[in-house]
Write a protein that holds these residues in place. Sequence first.
Motif, PDB file in Angstrom:
ATOM      1  N   ALA A 210       0.828  -1.212   0.000  1.00 15.38           N
ATOM      2  CA  ALA A 210       0.000   0.000   0.000  1.00 15.38           C
ATOM      3  C   ALA A 210       0.862   1.261   0.000  1.00 15.38           C
ATOM      4  N   LYS A 211       2.037   1.167  -0.616  1.00 14.61           N
ATOM      5  CA  LYS A 211       2.947   2.314  -0.722  1.00 14.61           C
ATOM      6  C   LYS A 211       3.387   2.471  -2.176  1.00 14.61           C
ATOM      7  N   CYS A 212       3.894   3.668  -2.496  1.00 12.08           N
ATOM      8  CA  CYS A 212       4.440   3.874  -3.841  1.00 12.08           C
ATOM      9  C   CYS A 212       5.949   3.633  -3.801  1.00 12.08           C
ATOM     10  N   THR A 213       6.489   3.170  -4.899  1.00  8.51           N
ATOM     11  CA  THR A 213       7.930   2.920  -4.941  1.00  8.51           C
ATOM     12  C   THR A 213       8.668   4.140  -5.492  1.00  8.51           C
ATOM     13  N   ASP A 214       9.992   4.015  -5.609  1.00 12.29           N
ATOM     14  CA  ASP A 214      10.853   5.144  -5.964  1.00 12.29           C
ATOM     15  C   ASP A 214      10.611   5.664  -7.367  1.00 12.29           C
ATOM     16  N   ARG A 215      10.385   6.948  -7.456  1.00 14.47           N
ATOM     17  CA  ARG A 215      10.323   7.642  -8.747  1.00 14.47           C
ATOM     18  C   ARG A 215      10.382   9.124  -8.442  1.00 14.47           C
ATOM     19  N   PRO A 216      10.780   9.943  -9.437  1.00 13.31           N
ATOM     20  CA  PRO A 216      10.951  11.366  -9.141  1.00 13.31           C
ATOM     21  C   PRO A 216       9.619  12.095  -8.990  1.00 13.31           C
ATOM     22  N   LEU A 217       9.580  12.951  -7.983  1.00 13.49           N
ATOM     23  CA  LEU A 217       8.475  13.897  -7.827  1.00 13.49           C
ATOM     24  C   LEU A 217       9.069  15.280  -8.000  1.00 13.49           C
TER      25      LEU A 217
END
Lengths: 496, 433
Positions: A210-217
């Motif tokens: 239930a989490k998002c993984t690594d990527r640029p914000l």
Amino acid sequence: MTPPAIDYRDLQGVVRFGYKHLHAARYVLARVREREAARAWLREAPVTAAEYSLPPPDDALQVALTAPGLDALGVAAAVRDAFSPEFLSGMTDANRSRRLGDVGANDPASWQWGGASRAPHVLLMVFAHRGALDAVAARHTGSAFSQAFTITHTLETSDLDGVEPFGFADGISQPWIDWAQGTAPASRALDYSNLSALGEYVLGYPNEYAKCTDRPLVPADAASALLPDALDAPGQKDVGRNGSYLVFRQLGQDVRRFWQFVHGAAGGDLAAAERLAAVFVGRTRAGDPLVPLSARPVPGTPDEQAAQNHFTFDGDPRGVACPFGSHIRRSNPRNTDYPERPAGLTKLLAAFGASSKGFRDDLISAVRFHRILRRGREYGPPLDPADALAPASATEPERGLHFIALNANIGRQFEFLQNAWLANTTFADLRGETDPLIGTREPTPGCPASGAFTRPRHGAPADRVNGLPQFVTVKGGEYFFLPGLRALRYLAGGTS
Amino acid sequence: MTPQAQFFVTAPVAAGREGELRRLLDGMNAAPGHARTDNPLVPFFAFDTIHFARFVIVDDQTLDDTTAYGGPRVSHPPALAFAGEVDGDLDTFFAQAAAHAAPGLRALFGCCQDGPGGGDLAAWLRAHHVPAAASYVNWVGRTVRRVREDAALFEAVQGHLARDRASFEGQPAPAVHLRLRQRVWEDVAAGRLVLTPDAPTPLDWRLRRLAHAVGVPLLLLLASPLLLPLAVAGALQLRRAEQTDPEICPRTPPEHVARLAAVEDFDVTNSFTAMGSLKPGLTRRWATVALLGAIDFAARHVFTTGRLARVRSIHFARWVFLDDRTRVIFLSNYDGSLESYMDDFINKVGFGLNLSFCHGIGYPRTTWLIGGGSSDERKFKEYLRRHQIPTQVWYRAYPGLTAVDLERHARVRRGLEAAQLGGDEARAWVELL
């Protein structure tokens, strides 16, 4: 956080479809030749989105970028550095190679493509109907493209009709993406399910944790206005959303060596050889599993696959029907968070290990965190097992698989599968053996050779096949980012 | 049965001597981070009681994190730690160390403040040993000698099976067992195999263990009227704090990851060393003492045979307080690569990770100290990697063998020591082969 609905118009089609109706495909690897031209080409590239259409598209173009590719395009360091560490360091980092089994014959130093100094910048995947591929590819890689990019490798594929080069039906088991994000991941903790969270494959959506993984914000501003909002960071725009990490490995398959070895090990009988090969794989050549179908249906299995996919290994705890070392059992052990569906107090006790007393209990990690979406295609001409027994000709063509996997966390998904399950000489309770099909046979500490294959038996010492040679050699590979359509324009300097 | 003990001998590195110390440590290695068993400083091969041992330069890269919690900037000089897991009691081990490795240990710790000099080395080691707040042993009582004997026995049995395949084929399991047993006793009689009976369990150890098993719960029960309200108040206070305690889990610098990864995955087993500062406050400190005490209790009395809750891949683990319980260092020896180790932990014992590590500054946010935390997988993994420190020299007594291998070998031996096995037992036993 309420997950946003998937926007298929922003998603590259290969994530959803695989384009099996387009029998011809070609992968083009290229490096940036002229930055501004490359950015312009990428902004305008007619990338096929994942919207459903009837009839389905007659051809498709998909585009992915490496970390050096982002640099070559002039993507800001702050954006680049927020991609996942695995993507940034690339597939051929020496410590990573050790984990992935890219040693010995698989050493990246001898690869045909990929690797630090020779990494491609961009991958084009071109799909078309039979006979139309050259024309479609020419349309995409015409003069505008060749001003912008230099093609370093063109990887052809062949359509073996759902069979991989060793002769086994392939691609039968795939996770079923929960596109509607309608079921909570926790519901999959007790029963093996083929349903898998969208965020395991597509960035910017919740995964099995239930989490998002690594990527640029990035901050919301004029430049990033075209991007979707970040789900887990208010006020930020999400460069990753609707993108995925694409793992590409060119796996050369020595089909003759495979069948000649199996034929010899089976006493020189072709039917027995096919049976032994089926044990290595865990399925017959037609794709039927070696364990019976289970009474309880496996959620997330489409009807047309039910006959070959409605099974778990629960009824075969010792690996007698399908050995632990079989390729399909190593790559998808079909287990759950808890071995024996405990509930209530039993579950609490199970969490403290109270139910784990048997020697083979609880040795394998829960599969729902370690799944990949496979989108690869074969290359080289078909070779029948019977014909494979003959020696190679002087002009033997190469055969193999352009292995392509999509996942949102390369470390936990592709690399875990490759390292902890396939290349691991001590997977489950095994020792001295790696995956019979794709493993290396390099020596490991305490174990001079890893070419065994163990077949447990009821009430008897296990049978062992020894001296398996290496059948698959890695010929190239790289980690790519397969961006959403808007993110691709953003990375190429577009604002709309 | 011979119980295991864990030593952690540490002393601060003397100013200006770190470079020399690092050169000495590197000189002990066959490959970066991996000890040569016959290195002249500490010839590990001469010890038949060391399971694992390591030299670590204890140098926390995250000391400045305390400022995020309003604390002062603290500094600790780097320290040298010699840590390991041995059979028998520590006094015996320190005496052995002084006997087999005196020049090396004097040279290494000679780079430290107040080193042993020319004095009594065993006494110096004993004086600089820091006992663990919590420690875990995969299988209490399994000695190095036993591990090696069991492995040789297993190989011998495999050899008999391989050489004489046909004669075992189709035999009922009890018959296979009997025949293998006969072959093994022939090997033993001929001196090809050695199967040493376990030494008697030291009486004082049994008494202390019993006193601990009974005494600690009894004391807690007696003190409960006082402790319960304190525990409730403490839990509420920590609950409030955990909702605002800053998380410090940035991306680990790639150079740091590369330095750590460069010595990992050369064997089926890896070493892990990590450290950090505790969150400020007495409540936090005593909560940590209590929870690590609970883990230690469970490890001593419950999880003594191959399983730490559901995890079967840890050979040894321990938590050691440093500097008046303001800092903790964690050491373990585990099977598999770090990614799979962390995944296994998160999925199987996430609650245990949270309870034991959430007191560290910057840990991913927990819920009532048990939930959340490690289930924020990316943050948790960054947190661990960030707090991990390189192990300069690592020695293992049985390379290539996982904890599961050791259990299989022990089960095979136990089966062979039985004069006869019933049908089901015999079938289960031959299936181990």
